[in-house]
Motif scaffolding. Structure first.
Motif, PDB file in Angstrom:
ATOM      1  N   LEU A  83       1.087  -1.141   0.183  1.00 44.43           N
ATOM      2  CA  LEU A  83      -0.038   0.299   0.083  1.00 44.43           C
ATOM      3  C   LEU A  83       0.935   1.490  -0.386  1.00 44.43           C
ATOM      4  CD1 LEU A  83      -2.775  -0.913   2.275  1.00 44.43           C
ATOM      5  CD2 LEU A  83      -2.694  -1.340   0.150  1.00 44.43           C
ATOM      6  N   ASP A  84       0.768   1.645  -0.957  1.00 44.85           N
ATOM      7  CA  ASP A  84       1.798   2.885  -0.979  1.00 44.85           C
ATOM      8  C   ASP A  84       1.028   4.404  -0.936  1.00 44.85           C
ATOM      9  OD1 ASP A  84       3.585   5.124  -1.448  1.00 44.85           O
ATOM     10  OD2 ASP A  84       3.315   4.565  -4.000  1.00 44.85           O
ATOM     11  N   PHE A  85       0.599   4.781   0.247  1.00 42.02           N
ATOM     12  CA  PHE A  85       0.359   6.445   0.532  1.00 42.02           C
ATOM     13  C   PHE A  85       1.164   7.501   0.045  1.00 42.02           C
ATOM     14  CE2 PHE A  85      -0.493   3.014   4.364  1.00 42.02           C
ATOM     15  CZ  PHE A  85      -1.850   3.202   4.128  1.00 42.02           C
ATOM     16  N   LYS A  86       2.143   7.731  -0.447  1.00 40.94           N
ATOM     17  CA  LYS A  86       2.432   8.777  -1.704  1.00 40.94           C
ATOM     18  C   LYS A  86       3.107   9.874  -0.765  1.00 40.94           C
ATOM     19  CE  LYS A  86      -0.500   8.049  -5.034  1.00 40.94           C
ATOM     20  NZ  LYS A  86       0.238   6.719  -5.384  1.00 40.94           N
ATOM     21  N   ASP A  87       3.095  10.933  -0.666  1.00 43.48           N
ATOM     22  CA  ASP A  87       3.671  11.574   0.424  1.00 43.48           C
ATOM     23  C   ASP A  87       2.481  11.588   1.667  1.00 43.48           C
ATOM     24  OD1 ASP A  87       1.371  13.651  -1.409  1.00 43.48           O
ATOM     25  OD2 ASP A  87       2.589  14.536  -0.719  1.00 43.48           O
ATOM     26  N   LEU A  88       3.228  12.109   2.167  1.00 40.22           N
ATOM     27  CA  LEU A  88       2.808  12.510   3.871  1.00 40.22           C
ATOM     28  C   LEU A  88       3.009  13.449   4.454  1.00 40.22           C
ATOM     29  CD1 LEU A  88       3.024   9.083   5.109  1.00 40.22           C
ATOM     30  CD2 LEU A  88       0.893  10.417   4.118  1.00 40.22           C
ATOM     31  N   PRO A  89       3.070  15.319   4.198  1.00 39.14           N
ATOM     32  CA  PRO A  89       2.874  16.718   4.767  1.00 39.14           C
ATOM     33  C   PRO A  89       3.149  16.287   6.463  1.00 39.14           C
ATOM     34  CG  PRO A  89       1.658  17.222   3.932  1.00 39.14           C
ATOM     35  CD  PRO A  89       1.719  15.613   3.378  1.00 39.14           C
ATOM     36  N   SER A  90       4.077  16.457   7.200  1.00 40.41           N
ATOM     37  CA  SER A  90       3.932  16.693   8.618  1.00 40.41           C
ATOM     38  C   SER A  90       2.592  17.764   9.380  1.00 40.41           C
ATOM     39  CB  SER A  90       5.036  17.963   9.298  1.00 40.41           C
ATOM     40  OG  SER A  90       5.474  17.986  10.367  1.00 40.41           O
ATOM     41  N   GLY A  91       2.604  16.861  10.008  1.00 37.48           N
ATOM     42  CA  GLY A  91       1.220  16.919  10.831  1.00 37.48           C
ATOM     43  C   GLY A  91      -0.094  16.550  10.676  1.00 37.48           C
ATOM     44  N   LYS A  92      -0.445  16.603   9.231  1.00 38.68           N
ATOM     45  CA  LYS A  92      -1.074  16.624   8.605  1.00 38.68           C
ATOM     46  C   LYS A  92      -1.606  15.419   8.668  1.00 38.68           C
ATOM     47  CE  LYS A  92      -3.684  17.431   4.186  1.00 38.68           C
ATOM     48  NZ  LYS A  92      -4.692  17.320   4.693  1.00 38.68           N
ATOM     49  N   THR A  93      -2.685  14.813   7.934  1.00 35.31           N
ATOM     50  CA  THR A  93      -3.834  13.630   8.700  1.00 35.31           C
ATOM     51  C   THR A  93      -4.640  13.377   7.160  1.00 35.31           C
ATOM     52  OG1 THR A  93      -5.064  13.935  10.962  1.00 35.31           O
ATOM     53  CG2 THR A  93      -6.129  12.301   9.111  1.00 35.31           C
ATOM     54  N   LYS A  94      -4.678  12.672   6.003  1.00 29.93           N
ATOM     55  CA  LYS A  94      -4.693  11.948   5.042  1.00 29.93           C
ATOM     56  C   LYS A  94      -5.750  10.178   4.790  1.00 29.93           C
ATOM     57  CE  LYS A  94      -2.303  11.560   0.558  1.00 29.93           C
ATOM     58  NZ  LYS A  94      -0.816  11.121   0.229  1.00 29.93           N
ATOM     59  N   VAL A  95      -6.397  10.574   4.014  1.00 30.15           N
ATOM     60  CA  VAL A  95      -7.491   9.429   3.733  1.00 30.15           C
ATOM     61  C   VAL A  95      -7.251   8.713   2.817  1.00 30.15           C
ATOM     62  CG1 VAL A  95     -10.158   8.680   3.594  1.00 30.15           C
ATOM     63  CG2 VAL A  95      -9.555  10.367   5.950  1.00 30.15           C
ATOM     64  N   THR A  96      -6.122   7.847   3.004  1.00 28.66           N
ATOM     65  CA  THR A  96      -5.908   7.192   1.557  1.00 28.66           C
ATOM     66  C   THR A  96      -7.125   6.216   1.177  1.00 28.66           C
ATOM     67  OG1 THR A  96      -4.732   8.092   1.433  1.00 28.66           O
ATOM     68  CG2 THR A  96      -4.845   6.075   0.485  1.00 28.66           C
ATOM     69  N   ARG A  97      -8.127   5.220   0.038  1.00 30.33           N
ATOM     70  CA  ARG A  97      -8.482   4.271   0.058  1.00 30.33           C
ATOM     71  C   ARG A  97      -8.044   3.155  -0.715  1.00 30.33           C
ATOM     72  NH1 ARG A  97     -14.579   6.562  -0.604  1.00 30.33           N
ATOM     73  NH2 ARG A  97     -15.293   6.409   1.426  1.00 30.33           N
ATOM     74  N   PHE A  98      -7.344   1.775  -0.658  1.00 29.61           N
ATOM     75  CA  PHE A  98      -7.344   1.004  -1.819  1.00 29.61           C
ATOM     76  C   PHE A  98      -8.128   0.308  -2.098  1.00 29.61           C
ATOM     77  CE2 PHE A  98      -3.557   2.494   1.061  1.00 29.61           C
ATOM     78  CZ  PHE A  98      -2.748   2.897   0.535  1.00 29.61           C
ATOM     79  N   ASP A  99      -8.261  -0.215  -3.135  1.00 31.48           N
ATOM     80  CA  ASP A  99      -9.656  -1.177  -3.704  1.00 31.48           C
ATOM     81  C   ASP A  99      -8.569  -2.546  -3.825  1.00 31.48           C
ATOM     82  OD1 ASP A  99     -12.120  -0.556  -4.025  1.00 31.48           O
ATOM     83  OD2 ASP A  99     -11.112   0.782  -5.474  1.00 31.48           O
ATOM     84  N   LEU A 100      -9.033  -3.379  -3.122  1.00 32.67           N
ATOM     85  CA  LEU A 100      -7.850  -4.743  -3.332  1.00 32.67           C
ATOM     86  C   LEU A 100      -8.494  -5.827  -4.159  1.00 32.67           C
ATOM     87  CD1 LEU A 100      -6.568  -5.094   0.382  1.00 32.67           C
ATOM     88  CD2 LEU A 100      -5.384  -4.145  -1.532  1.00 32.67           C
TER      89      LEU A 100
END
Length: 145
Positions: A83-100
């Motif tokens: 699972l590649d979450f790509k870039d994640l800025p400091s202090g940031k919350t990110k929502v990511t979906r993966f279809d398996l």
């Protein structure tokens, strides 16, 4: 001062100083990368896993990816995938979906973070993403390292 009084004073002072580091550690949480399995829903492709990831490592991540193992209802590994979450800025919350593709959410009993495949950012140690990882789940699926 008597010898007994001096020993008592010294002992009391030593015990009070010994508790200071424990109190100080509890008041300031260290760097952490929080990964929550927020939802698992059937999709037209298979099973869609939704994650919340929060980067509190103190530095931007230019790339964060994890190898996961999916376990079926019998507790047997069904597949390994990245699972590649790509870039994640400091202090940031990110929502990511993966279809398996081809996975049945109803049959997934556990998701295990097997390893970090990428953890990169200015001043970020490659092992930090796995070492500082804290997991949680809002689903009935067991999730952890």
């Amino acid at each position: 001062m008597t010898t007994t009084s001096l020993r008592l004073l010294t002992s009391t002072l030593a015990m009070s100083l010994a508790t200071v580091p424990a109190w100080a550690e509890g008041s300031a949480p260290g760097p952490v990368l929080t990964l929550e399995l927020n939802a698992a829903q059937p999709s037209d492709k298979g099973c869609r896993l939704t994650f919340l990831i929060n980067n509190n490592l103190g530095a931007d991540l230019s790339k964060a990816a994890f190898e996961i193992a999916l376990f079926n209802e019998a507790g047997v590994v069904d597949r390994l995938t990245v699972l590649d979450f790509k870039d994640l800025p400091s202090g940031k919350t990110k929502v990511t979906r993966f279809d398996l593709a081809g996975a049945d959410c109803a049959k997934v009993s556990r998701v295990l973070i097997n390893s970090t495949t990428e953890c990169a950012g200015a001043g970020v140690e490659p092992a930090a993403c796995m070492r500082k990882l804290k997991t949680d789940t809002k689903t009935s699926i067991a999730f952890g390292v």
